[in-house]
Design an enzyme around this catalytic site. Sequence first.
Site, short mmCIF file in Angstrom:
data_model
loop_
_atom_site.label_atom_id
_atom_site.label_comp_id
_atom_site.label_asym_id
_atom_site.label_seq_id
_atom_site.Cartn_x
_atom_site.Cartn_y
_atom_site.Cartn_z
CB THR A 1 55.68 0.31 45.29
OG1 THR A 1 56.69 1.10 45.90
CG2 THR A 1 55.76 0.47 43.79
CB SER B 1 57.27 -1.50 54.03
OG SER B 1 58.36 -1.63 53.17
CB THR C 1 59.13 -4.42 47.97
OG1 THR C 1 59.66 -3.18 47.50
CG2 THR C 1 58.00 -4.88 47.08
CG ASP C 2 61.81 -0.17 50.54
OD1 ASP C 2 61.96 -0.73 49.44
OD2 ASP C 2 61.87 1.06 50.69
#
Length: 337
Positions: free
Chosen positions: A19, A67, A100-101
């Site tokens: 993102t 990710s 960020t996942d």
Amino acid sequence: MVETLMRKTRIAVLGTGGTIAGEASSASDVLSYQDSQLSAADTLAPLAPYLPREVELLALQISQLGSENFSTDTWLLLAHAISRLDQTEEPDGFVLTQGTDTLEETAYFLHLALKTAKPVVVVGAMRPATAISADGPLNLLRAVQLAASPQVRGFGVMVVANERIFSAREVTKSHTSSIDSFCSPEFGCVGYMQNGDVKLHRMPSRHHTINSPFSVSGLQSLPKVDIVYAYAGAGSESIRAFLDGGTRGLVHAGTGNGSISSVHQMAYREAILRGVAVVRSSRTGSGLVSRNGAVDDDAFGSISSDTLSPQKARVLLSLALTLKQDAPELQRYFDNY
Ligand code: DAS
């Protein structure tokens, strides 16, 4: 006249997408967007006026993917890239931008596997770069400032988000969309970024990087480790499927203090007999899974995850299995890393 040329602080920035490199068609759109559109150099461009003159950046694109699509091979690719750069370019610190996942998994993997005392900062964003109030540029600026700080030499891998500094072992993503998603339940952050200054409050306590026994030098793949989620009425199908798929380790995302239902116990017993390591962790999100607590690990042959979440326990088990297979020895890793 003798002129002293001061070498600039060199920070290598490795981009992987996510993102932080995302774009939406409208600046007000913070939830529907295309991630992994901008290059590492593009994401760094807005920072130029705010970077200290003594810092120079080296931008490299390693991959361009969300990710959620990372695999253990991506972790190895990143570890190898950082080690190579460390030798060839001699940077003073590293920044890794990613989605960020699964950021916390990459960060913990690198925290255990890298052999460097230089600061390594993993950073992402909850909003795309085009958002009216994007969090990426500030997070990235802070990541560069942190990576350039001699104060955090020897801290291992850190995550910086929303002005807080976290240690890779403890940090987790805790919210689907808030810019304040990253936290460290129970332990808290190790410090803050205050207008670009590093304000530390404590050090990471567990061993990592140069003080860990794990090395991925020359390693092309990691042992396969899977996670089994526990819930009321869960059957043993997933355990059996993982065993058929050649898993080497199973992390039980258990209820409460890592308890295991009788149905799961039967399947795990078979797994342990086949030489597959079984680690008990908890799906609760905080707390310590106590050894010989909800399950008699000594008798059952299982390992307790200490305070590691299921996804972090999987990272440690993958690396631990490159060195040892035996449950008591694997337990020692969980007690120390
Ligand atoms: N697309 C998700 C990811 O790459 C979300 C994000 O980047 O924050 O992990």
